[in-house]
Motif scaffolding. Structure first.
Motif, PDB file in Angstrom:
ATOM      1  N   ASP A  51      27.252  13.218 -34.821  1.00  0.00           N
ATOM      2  CA  ASP A  51      27.654  12.671 -36.114  1.00  0.00           C
ATOM      3  C   ASP A  51      28.091  13.810 -37.039  1.00  0.00           C
ATOM      4  OD1 ASP A  51      27.798  11.565 -38.647  1.00  0.00           O
ATOM      5  OD2 ASP A  51      25.932  10.446 -38.466  1.00  0.00           O
ATOM      6  N   LEU A  52      29.380  13.871 -37.348  1.00  0.00           N
ATOM      7  CA  LEU A  52      29.897  14.935 -38.208  1.00  0.00           C
ATOM      8  C   LEU A  52      29.326  14.873 -39.626  1.00  0.00           C
ATOM      9  CD1 LEU A  52      33.642  14.968 -37.128  1.00  0.00           C
ATOM     10  CD2 LEU A  52      31.980  16.784 -36.772  1.00  0.00           C
ATOM     11  N   GLY A  53      28.747  13.749 -39.991  1.00  0.00           N
ATOM     12  CA  GLY A  53      28.166  13.586 -41.314  1.00  0.00           C
ATOM     13  C   GLY A  53      26.722  14.042 -41.408  1.00  0.00           C
ATOM     14  N   ARG A  54      26.134  14.442 -40.282  1.00  0.00           N
ATOM     15  CA  ARG A  54      24.733  14.870 -40.258  1.00  0.00           C
ATOM     16  C   ARG A  54      24.591  16.179 -39.506  1.00  0.00           C
ATOM     17  NH1 ARG A  54      22.060  11.849 -36.827  1.00  0.00           N
ATOM     18  NH2 ARG A  54      20.136  12.933 -37.295  1.00  0.00           N
ATOM     19  N   ARG A  55      24.309  17.232 -40.205  1.00  0.00           N
ATOM     20  CA  ARG A  55      24.135  18.550 -39.571  1.00  0.00           C
ATOM     21  C   ARG A  55      23.022  18.514 -38.528  1.00  0.00           C
ATOM     22  NH1 ARG A  55      26.925  23.373 -39.077  1.00  0.00           N
ATOM     23  NH2 ARG A  55      25.436  24.909 -38.414  1.00  0.00           N
ATOM     24  N   ALA A  56      21.995  17.703 -38.766  1.00  0.00           N
ATOM     25  CA  ALA A  56      20.862  17.614 -37.841  1.00  0.00           C
ATOM     26  C   ALA A  56      21.284  17.095 -36.467  1.00  0.00           C
ATOM     27  CB  ALA A  56      19.780  16.720 -38.425  1.00  0.00           C
ATOM     28  N   SER A  57      22.424  16.421 -36.386  1.00  0.00           N
ATOM     29  CA  SER A  57      22.844  15.905 -35.084  1.00  0.00           C
ATOM     30  C   SER A  57      23.202  17.033 -34.119  1.00  0.00           C
ATOM     31  CB  SER A  57      23.991  14.906 -35.227  1.00  0.00           C
ATOM     32  OG  SER A  57      25.148  15.540 -35.694  1.00  0.00           O
ATOM     33  N   LEU A  58      23.557  18.205 -34.642  1.00  0.00           N
ATOM     34  CA  LEU A  58      23.780  19.361 -33.757  1.00  0.00           C
ATOM     35  C   LEU A  58      22.472  19.764 -33.070  1.00  0.00           C
ATOM     36  CD1 LEU A  58      26.177  21.795 -35.644  1.00  0.00           C
ATOM     37  CD2 LEU A  58      26.634  20.494 -33.584  1.00  0.00           C
ATOM     38  N   ASP A  59      21.394  19.756 -33.836  1.00  0.00           N
ATOM     39  CA  ASP A  59      20.092  20.071 -33.251  1.00  0.00           C
ATOM     40  C   ASP A  59      19.699  19.035 -32.204  1.00  0.00           C
ATOM     41  OD1 ASP A  59      19.821  22.339 -34.858  1.00  0.00           O
ATOM     42  OD2 ASP A  59      18.937  21.158 -36.482  1.00  0.00           O
ATOM     43  N   GLU A  60      20.041  17.783 -32.457  1.00  0.00           N
ATOM     44  CA  GLU A  60      19.750  16.725 -31.491  1.00  0.00           C
ATOM     45  C   GLU A  60      20.563  16.923 -30.216  1.00  0.00           C
ATOM     46  OE1 GLU A  60      20.556  13.317 -33.910  1.00  0.00           O
ATOM     47  OE2 GLU A  60      18.769  13.647 -35.130  1.00  0.00           O
ATOM     48  N   LEU A  61      21.806  17.400 -30.353  1.00  0.00           N
ATOM     49  CA  LEU A  61      22.608  17.707 -29.163  1.00  0.00           C
ATOM     50  C   LEU A  61      21.934  18.792 -28.327  1.00  0.00           C
ATOM     51  CD1 LEU A  61      26.402  17.895 -30.102  1.00  0.00           C
ATOM     52  CD2 LEU A  61      25.232  16.197 -28.720  1.00  0.00           C
ATOM     53  N   GLN A  62      21.379  19.768 -29.004  1.00  0.00           N
ATOM     54  CA  GLN A  62      20.700  20.852 -28.299  1.00  0.00           C
ATOM     55  C   GLN A  62      19.534  20.312 -27.473  1.00  0.00           C
ATOM     56  OE1 GLN A  62      18.617  23.711 -30.691  1.00  0.00           O
ATOM     57  NE2 GLN A  62      18.643  25.240 -29.082  1.00  0.00           N
ATOM     58  N   VAL A  63      18.804  19.333 -28.012  1.00  0.00           N
ATOM     59  CA  VAL A  63      17.686  18.722 -27.277  1.00  0.00           C
ATOM     60  C   VAL A  63      18.206  18.091 -25.984  1.00  0.00           C
ATOM     61  CG1 VAL A  63      15.976  16.870 -27.323  1.00  0.00           C
ATOM     62  CG2 VAL A  63      16.279  18.345 -29.326  1.00  0.00           C
ATOM     63  N   PHE A  64      19.311  17.345 -26.071  1.00  0.00           N
ATOM     64  CA  PHE A  64      19.870  16.716 -24.870  1.00  0.00           C
ATOM     65  C   PHE A  64      20.376  17.760 -23.883  1.00  0.00           C
ATOM     66  CE2 PHE A  64      20.056  12.982 -27.651  1.00  0.00           C
ATOM     67  CZ  PHE A  64      19.475  12.039 -26.796  1.00  0.00           C
ATOM     68  N   CYS A  65      20.990  18.818 -24.396  1.00  0.00           N
ATOM     69  CA  CYS A  65      21.473  19.887 -23.507  1.00  0.00           C
ATOM     70  C   CYS A  65      20.308  20.525 -22.758  1.00  0.00           C
ATOM     71  CB  CYS A  65      22.235  20.931 -24.308  1.00  0.00           C
ATOM     72  SG  CYS A  65      23.858  20.368 -24.865  1.00  0.00           S
ATOM     73  N   GLU A 122      23.768  28.199 -28.205  1.00  0.00           N
ATOM     74  CA  GLU A 122      22.447  27.619 -27.965  1.00  0.00           C
ATOM     75  C   GLU A 122      22.253  27.081 -26.551  1.00  0.00           C
ATOM     76  OE1 GLU A 122      19.921  27.813 -30.087  1.00  0.00           O
ATOM     77  OE2 GLU A 122      21.224  28.871 -31.497  1.00  0.00           O
ATOM     78  N   CYS A 123      23.343  26.636 -25.925  1.00  0.00           N
ATOM     79  CA  CYS A 123      23.207  25.976 -24.626  1.00  0.00           C
ATOM     80  C   CYS A 123      24.029  26.624 -23.520  1.00  0.00           C
ATOM     81  CB  CYS A 123      23.611  24.513 -24.739  1.00  0.00           C
ATOM     82  SG  CYS A 123      22.653  23.596 -25.957  1.00  0.00           S
ATOM     83  N   GLY A 124      24.839  27.608 -23.866  1.00  0.00           N
ATOM     84  CA  GLY A 124      25.641  28.276 -22.847  1.00  0.00           C
ATOM     85  C   GLY A 124      26.754  27.422 -22.292  1.00  0.00           C
ATOM     86  N   THR A 125      27.305  26.522 -23.117  1.00  0.00           N
ATOM     87  CA  THR A 125      28.423  25.714 -22.632  1.00  0.00           C
ATOM     88  C   THR A 125      29.670  26.583 -22.487  1.00  0.00           C
ATOM     89  OG1 THR A 125      29.027  25.075 -24.885  1.00  0.00           O
ATOM     90  CG2 THR A 125      27.571  23.566 -23.672  1.00  0.00           C
ATOM     91  N   SER A 126      30.610  26.097 -21.705  1.00  0.00           N
ATOM     92  CA  SER A 126      31.840  26.834 -21.428  1.00  0.00           C
ATOM     93  C   SER A 126      33.046  26.049 -21.924  1.00  0.00           C
ATOM     94  CB  SER A 126      31.957  27.038 -19.915  1.00  0.00           C
ATOM     95  OG  SER A 126      33.263  27.341 -19.546  1.00  0.00           O
ATOM     96  N   PRO A 127      34.009  26.713 -22.579  1.00  0.00           N
ATOM     97  CA  PRO A 127      35.226  26.010 -23.010  1.00  0.00           C
ATOM     98  C   PRO A 127      35.970  25.369 -21.837  1.00  0.00           C
ATOM     99  CG  PRO A 127      35.114  28.181 -24.027  1.00  0.00           C
ATOM    100  CD  PRO A 127      34.008  28.107 -23.013  1.00  0.00           C
ATOM    101  N   GLN A 128      35.805  25.928 -20.661  1.00  0.00           N
ATOM    102  CA  GLN A 128      36.470  25.386 -19.469  1.00  0.00           C
ATOM    103  C   GLN A 128      35.907  24.019 -19.080  1.00  0.00           C
ATOM    104  OE1 GLN A 128      36.118  27.931 -16.072  1.00  0.00           O
ATOM    105  NE2 GLN A 128      37.292  26.581 -14.754  1.00  0.00           N
ATOM    106  N   TYR A 129      34.611  23.795 -19.311  1.00  0.00           N
ATOM    107  CA  TYR A 129      33.965  22.562 -18.874  1.00  0.00           C
ATOM    108  C   TYR A 129      33.524  21.653 -20.017  1.00  0.00           C
ATOM    109  CZ  TYR A 129      33.772  24.384 -14.138  1.00  0.00           C
ATOM    110  OH  TYR A 129      34.108  24.879 -12.903  1.00  0.00           O
TER     111      TYR A 129
END
Length: 85
Positions: free
Chosen positions: A12-26, A69-76
């Motif tokens: 959710d671009l309207g909630r900064r906390a959603s980035l932290d939630e993405l990290q949990v899923f990652c 935070e999660c080591g994602t790659s622009p390629q993937y």
């Protein structure tokens, strides 16, 4: 999370906390696949509410955050902006 070839995550671009939630899923994905990062895991991140006038973070912010935070790659890792409007 078992026997998949990629992941679709929503942020959710309207909630900064959603980035932290993405990290949990990652981290769950990394744990499930016994990985130290998500460098070679296909992930699509839907950045919802892109129509909002006031966004808490940008697509570039999300890319940098997940790479650090999660080591994602622009390629993937792909980012798609969406809106219900």
């Amino acid at each position: 999370i078992k026997d998949v070839e990629g992941y679709l995550l929503v942020c959710d671009l309207g909630r900064r906390a959603s980035l932290d939630e993405l990290q949990v899923f990652c981290k769950l994905i990394m744990r499930r696949h016994e990985l130290s990062n998500l460098h070679s895991v296909p992930i699509t991140v839907l950045l919802n509410k892109c129509d909002l006038q006031v966004q808490q973070f940008s697509e570039q912010d999300a890319k940098q955050y997940l790479q650090l935070e999660c080591g994602t790659s622009p390629q993937y890792t792909r980012f798609v902006q969406t809106s219900a409007a």
